[in-house]
Design an enzyme around this catalytic site. Structure first.
Site, mmCIF file in Angstrom:
data_model
loop_
_atom_site.group_PDB
_atom_site.id
_atom_site.type_symbol
_atom_site.label_atom_id
_atom_site.label_comp_id
_atom_site.label_asym_id
_atom_site.label_seq_id
_atom_site.Cartn_x
_atom_site.Cartn_y
_atom_site.Cartn_z
ATOM 1 N N ARG A 127 -3.315 1.100 -9.656
ATOM 2 C CA ARG A 127 -1.809 2.161 -8.872
ATOM 3 C C ARG A 127 -0.257 2.445 -9.996
ATOM 4 O O ARG A 127 0.270 2.458 -9.655
ATOM 5 C CB ARG A 127 -1.377 1.741 -7.001
ATOM 6 C CG ARG A 127 -2.804 2.626 -6.874
ATOM 7 C CD ARG A 127 -2.287 1.747 -5.247
ATOM 8 N NE ARG A 127 -3.448 2.805 -4.466
ATOM 9 C CZ ARG A 127 -4.320 1.725 -3.507
ATOM 10 N NH1 ARG A 127 -3.567 0.787 -2.928
ATOM 11 N NH2 ARG A 127 -4.791 1.543 -2.391
ATOM 12 N N ASP A 145 1.385 -1.070 -0.138
ATOM 13 C CA ASP A 145 -0.151 0.152 0.220
ATOM 14 C C ASP A 145 1.098 0.943 -0.356
ATOM 15 O O ASP A 145 0.638 2.486 -0.082
ATOM 16 C CB ASP A 145 -1.032 -0.382 1.504
ATOM 17 C CG ASP A 145 -2.366 -0.860 1.376
ATOM 18 O OD1 ASP A 145 -2.226 -1.630 -0.507
ATOM 19 O OD2 ASP A 145 -2.550 -1.713 2.438
HETATM 20 C C1 S3P Z 1 -5.587 -5.841 3.841
HETATM 21 C C2 S3P Z 1 -4.432 -6.360 2.791
HETATM 22 C C3 S3P Z 1 -3.879 -5.833 1.343
HETATM 23 C C4 S3P Z 1 -3.388 -4.406 1.604
HETATM 24 C C5 S3P Z 1 -4.973 -4.311 1.545
HETATM 25 C C6 S3P Z 1 -5.900 -4.465 3.267
HETATM 26 C C7 S3P Z 1 -5.595 -6.179 4.384
HETATM 27 O O1 S3P Z 1 -4.509 -6.195 0.178
HETATM 28 O O2 S3P Z 1 -3.772 -3.834 0.342
HETATM 29 O O3 S3P Z 1 -5.163 -2.389 1.875
HETATM 30 O O4 S3P Z 1 -6.468 -6.196 5.075
HETATM 31 O O5 S3P Z 1 -5.753 -7.692 4.676
HETATM 32 P P1 S3P Z 1 -4.836 -7.827 -0.491
HETATM 33 O O6 S3P Z 1 -4.565 -8.936 0.461
HETATM 34 O O7 S3P Z 1 -5.679 -7.768 -1.407
HETATM 35 O O8 S3P Z 1 -2.906 -7.377 -0.832
#
Ligand code: S3P
Length: 426
Positions: free
Chosen positions: A343, A312
């Protein structure tokens, strides 16, 4: 909203609570027996969507801002939803709740905003179906709205094609309702907040390298959860403090879980002047204060296993790379294409508009740093992390930067602009 170059970034900031941990605390609190008290909860739109979904399933949740109190009804205590469950803009709500809904003995419909309806859901539908869940999406198995007919589940040993904590957590949450043991193996380790919190709530969770396993449970038990500050929100002040010409920023109470701290490692590698102070444990998660000073940065290569630990933060790392000397190469980050915006495209478009030299690649980007940036009219693409990253980019850019739809920061950091303004001297 308009932004201008500043001469100094100075002061202390306490960023809001961790988004991932806030979601999980409401979810586990709702299916645990007894009361869960959450302090430091993130009052952002995404986490409020999670609260509203569980309220619709009969859970009494009192949100008095300082403390969120969840009156859990036990592992089988959710009721038939009083309407369609709306996850808003939140991928975490959508994917994690789906795992819980797959284990219920009722049917639910789960949807979200335009962005959520374009994000891939086959990554959770495939393993949930392997567990015996009856779940379908729009366009076959791809997109929300999802219809989930709760069913008896069986444990699986799943190898995930993506390093995604949302996928891993969805499967582990479904695993609470499954016969036997459920395991997920990832290509690289993603954030482990679900595993840590499940264990605190009394589940039998085991982790070994890239594999996390959980056994079906008869009950979870409500807990006190202290949510640390979100390192993903702290990242904007780390970046602002490093590209500033003068001043210093102290960011207090930041979660530095090693599955999330890639931003710190990359900043140090780029020559960032960062000091980690007062390392401690709070509510089972490592926490520290971070002191940031103006830094003379150089390019780096970011790839492989570190990517999920900073996924992120890549938009703001790309901004730092534009201010650094030399080239920065980001690869193995194709997941960027399926976030709140694509992104890779949105970062490259906005950096290019500001005068940076940057190329998109299939799984990342290459930033040729060191060119002076200038203000421009930029879209946020309704992506909170793009908004905050380019507010930071403006701090050292000549002229005026205009951000369209700047209020999208409400998703994860409603006070972002006032905190940034308070620290900025022009
Ligand atoms: C998150 C996992 C990430 C992240 C998201 C929050 C989470 O996504 O990008 O902002 O809380 O498990 P991904 O699991 O799709 O990578």
């Amino acid at each position: 909203m308009d932004f201008h170059k500043v001469t100094e970034i100075n002061g202390t900031v306490k960023v809001p609570g961790d988004k991932s941990i806030s979601h999980r605390a409401v979810m586990l609190g709702s299916i645990a027996k007894g009361t869960t008290e959450i302090t430091g909860f993130l009052q952002g739109a995404d986490c409020l969507s999670t609260i509203s979904c569980f309220r619709k399933m009969g859970i009494d949740i009192v949100n008095d801002m300082d403390t969120v109190t969840v009156k859990g009804k036990g592992i089988h205590g959710l009721c038939v939803p009083s309407g369609v469950l709306d996850a808003g803009n939140s991928g975490t709500t959508t994917r994690l709740i789906s795992g819980i809904l797959a284990g219920q003995n009722f049917t639910s419909i789960l949807t979200g905003d335009n962005s959520i309806q374009k994000r891939p859901m086959d990554r959770i539908i495939t393993p949930l179906r392997m567990m015996g869940a009856h779940i379908s999406g729009r366009n076959g198995t791809m997109y929300a709205p999802l219809t989930i007919n709760g069913h008896c589940l069986k444990g699986i040993d799943y190898t995930s094609p993506v390093a995604s904590a949302q996928v891993k957590s969805c499967i582990l949450l479904a695993g609470l309702y499954a016969d036997g043991c459920t395991s997920v193996t990832e290509p690289s380790l993603s954030r482990n907040h679900t595993e840590l919190m499940l264990s605190a709530f009394g589940a039998d969770v085991r982790t070994e390298g890239l594999k996390a396993s959980v056994s079906g449970v008869s009950e979870l038990h409500g807990q006190s959860v202290h949510v640390p500050g979100d390192i993903s929100s702290a990242a904007y002040f780390i970046a602002a403090g490093m590209i500033a010409q003068k001043g210093q920023v102290l960011i207090e109470n930041v979660g530095i879980n090693p599955t999330r701290d890639g931003i710190i490692k990359v900043c140090l590698e780029m020559g960032g002047n960062l000091t980690i102070l007062n390392k401690r444990l709070a509510g089972g998660e490592p926490v520290a204060d971070i002191l940031v000073r103006p830094s003379s940065l150089h390019g780096t290569v970011i790839e492989g296993g570190i990517i999920p630990t900073l996924i992120d933060e890549i938009p703001v790392i790309a901004v730092l790379a534009a201010y650094a000397d030399g080239d920065t190469i980001i690869r193995d980050a194709a997941e960027l294409k399926v976030k709140e915006s694509n992104r890779i495209d949105t970062v490259v478009t906005n950096l290019t508009k500001m005068g940076a030299s940057v190329q998109a690649t299939e799984d990342g980007m290459i930033i040729h740093g060191g060119k002076a940036l200038h203000g421009a009219v930029l879209d946020t693409y309704m992506d909170h992390r793009i908004a905050m990253s380019f507010a930071v980019a403006s701090l050292n850019a000549d002229g005026t930067t205009v951000l369209n739809d700047a209020e999208i920061v409400n998703i994860s950091y409603p006070d972002f602009y006032s905190d940034l303004k308070r620290l900025s001297l022009s």
